[in-house]
Design a protein around this motif. Structure first.
Motif, short mmCIF file in Angstrom:
data_model
loop_
_atom_site.label_atom_id
_atom_site.label_comp_id
_atom_site.label_asym_id
_atom_site.label_seq_id
_atom_site.Cartn_x
_atom_site.Cartn_y
_atom_site.Cartn_z
N THR A 1 0.83 -1.21 0.00
CA THR A 1 0.00 0.00 0.00
C THR A 1 0.86 1.26 0.00
O THR A 1 1.70 1.45 0.87
N THR A 2 0.65 2.12 -0.99
CA THR A 2 1.36 3.39 -1.07
C THR A 2 0.43 4.57 -0.78
O THR A 2 0.90 5.69 -0.60
N GLU A 3 -0.87 4.32 -0.75
CA GLU A 3 -1.83 5.41 -0.52
C GLU A 3 -3.00 4.90 0.31
O GLU A 3 -3.54 3.83 0.05
N ILE A 4 -3.39 5.69 1.30
CA ILE A 4 -4.57 5.40 2.11
C ILE A 4 -5.49 6.61 2.03
O ILE A 4 -5.06 7.75 2.24
N ILE A 5 -6.76 6.34 1.72
CA ILE A 5 -7.77 7.40 1.63
C ILE A 5 -8.92 7.05 2.58
O ILE A 5 -9.55 6.00 2.43
N ILE A 6 -9.16 7.91 3.54
CA ILE A 6 -10.31 7.77 4.44
C ILE A 6 -10.94 9.15 4.54
O ILE A 6 -10.57 9.95 5.40
N GLN A 7 -11.85 9.44 3.65
CA GLN A 7 -12.49 10.76 3.59
C GLN A 7 -13.96 10.63 4.02
O GLN A 7 -14.58 9.60 3.82
N CYS B 1 6.56 7.77 12.24
CA CYS B 1 6.90 6.56 11.48
C CYS B 1 6.78 6.76 9.97
O CYS B 1 7.01 5.83 9.20
N PHE B 2 6.44 7.95 9.52
CA PHE B 2 6.16 8.17 8.10
C PHE B 2 7.25 8.93 7.36
O PHE B 2 6.99 9.94 6.70
N GLY B 3 8.44 8.41 7.38
CA GLY B 3 9.56 9.06 6.71
C GLY B 3 9.42 9.13 5.21
O GLY B 3 10.03 9.99 4.57
N ASN B 4 8.62 8.25 4.59
CA ASN B 4 8.47 8.25 3.13
C ASN B 4 7.26 9.03 2.64
O ASN B 4 7.04 9.15 1.44
N LEU B 5 6.47 9.58 3.55
CA LEU B 5 5.25 10.26 3.18
C LEU B 5 5.54 11.51 2.35
O LEU B 5 6.35 12.35 2.73
N LYS B 6 4.89 11.61 1.18
CA LYS B 6 5.07 12.76 0.29
C LYS B 6 3.85 13.69 0.29
O LYS B 6 3.96 14.85 -0.06
N TYR B 7 2.69 13.14 0.63
CA TYR B 7 1.44 13.91 0.57
C TYR B 7 0.62 13.60 1.81
O TYR B 7 0.43 12.44 2.16
N LEU B 8 0.16 14.64 2.48
CA LEU B 8 -0.67 14.49 3.66
C LEU B 8 -1.81 15.50 3.58
O LEU B 8 -1.58 16.69 3.44
N ASN B 9 -3.05 15.01 3.65
CA ASN B 9 -4.21 15.89 3.61
C ASN B 9 -5.03 15.67 4.88
O ASN B 9 -5.61 14.61 5.07
N LEU B 10 -5.05 16.69 5.73
CA LEU B 10 -5.84 16.67 6.96
C LEU B 10 -6.88 17.78 6.95
O LEU B 10 -7.43 18.13 7.99
N SER B 11 -7.18 18.31 5.78
CA SER B 11 -8.09 19.44 5.67
C SER B 11 -9.51 19.07 6.11
O SER B 11 -9.91 17.91 6.07
N LEU C 1 -1.34 10.03 2.23
CA LEU C 1 -2.32 9.79 3.28
C LEU C 1 -3.35 10.90 3.23
O LEU C 1 -3.02 12.08 3.39
N ASP C 2 -4.60 10.53 2.98
CA ASP C 2 -5.69 11.50 2.89
C ASP C 2 -6.74 11.16 3.94
O ASP C 2 -7.46 10.17 3.82
N LEU C 3 -6.79 11.96 4.99
CA LEU C 3 -7.78 11.81 6.05
C LEU C 3 -8.68 13.04 6.11
O LEU C 3 -9.18 13.42 7.16
N SER C 4 -8.90 13.65 4.97
CA SER C 4 -9.67 14.89 4.91
C SER C 4 -11.16 14.65 5.15
O SER C 4 -11.66 13.55 5.00
N ARG C 5 -11.82 15.73 5.55
CA ARG C 5 -13.27 15.76 5.75
C ARG C 5 -13.75 14.70 6.75
O ARG C 5 -14.66 13.94 6.49
N ASN C 6 -13.07 14.67 7.88
CA ASN C 6 -13.48 13.82 9.00
C ASN C 6 -13.74 14.72 10.19
O ASN C 6 -13.97 15.92 10.02
N ARG C 7 -13.67 14.18 11.38
CA ARG C 7 -13.88 14.95 12.61
C ARG C 7 -12.71 14.76 13.57
O ARG C 7 -12.89 14.74 14.78
N ILE C 8 -11.53 14.61 13.00
CA ILE C 8 -10.34 14.39 13.82
C ILE C 8 -10.10 15.64 14.66
O ILE C 8 -10.02 16.75 14.14
N SER C 9 -10.01 15.44 15.97
CA SER C 9 -9.84 16.58 16.87
C SER C 9 -8.72 16.38 17.87
O SER C 9 -8.52 17.20 18.76
#
Length: 136
Positions: free
Chosen positions: A61-67, A106-116, A88-96
């Motif tokens: 797995t190179t990409e995880i999407i949980i929107q 642990c994410f040294g290889n992560l190139k894209y992160l979406n927490l919007s 890693l796309d965790l956008s449009r959730n209720r993370i608080s």
């Protein structure tokens, strides 16, 4: 997510794989060669991503999407996907929860992160210090 590829005059059918019982009970999980997508329908504080040991193909797995999935916290076993994870796309959730240095260490290889579009209000100064490959 069905795709038909023409290769050497033969047709190959490639489709997303349902993960069945290896998926959290309030979610629908699909895996398509390197992308894991979860869609959860109930407010949940924490979920466990599908277990890589039960579904070895997930190790690539190179990409995880949980929107749009009502998450209020990061999946507790997210680091088990860290080796190859680049997006890693965790956008449009209720993370608080507070984002600390341990959240992404642990994410040294992560190139894209979406927490919007979450409810995050506290981010520690060093929270993203391990994300050296993040593309801005």
């Amino acid at each position: 997510f069905l795709s038909i590829w023409l290769f050497s005059q033969n047709f190959y059918l490639i489709h997303s794989q349902s993960l069945g019982s290896n998926c959290p009970s309030t979610c629908t999980c699909n895996y398509n060669p390197t992308v894991l997508t979860l869609q959860c329908t109930a407010l949940t504080s924490s979920i466990l991503l599908p277990d890589i040991l039960l579904t070895p193909s997930l190790s690539g797995t190179t990409e995880i999407i949980i929107q749009n999935s009502f998450l209020t916290d990061f999946p507790s076993n997210l680091c088990s996907y860290a080796v190859n994870l680049q997006r890693l796309d965790l956008s449009r959730n209720r993370i608080s929860t507070t984002i600390s240095q341990q959240t992404f260490n642990c994410f040294g290889n992560l190139k894209y992160l979406n927490l919007s579009n979450n409810l995050i209000i506290n981010v520690n100064e060093s929270a993203f210090s391990f994300l050296n490959n993040l593309e801005i």
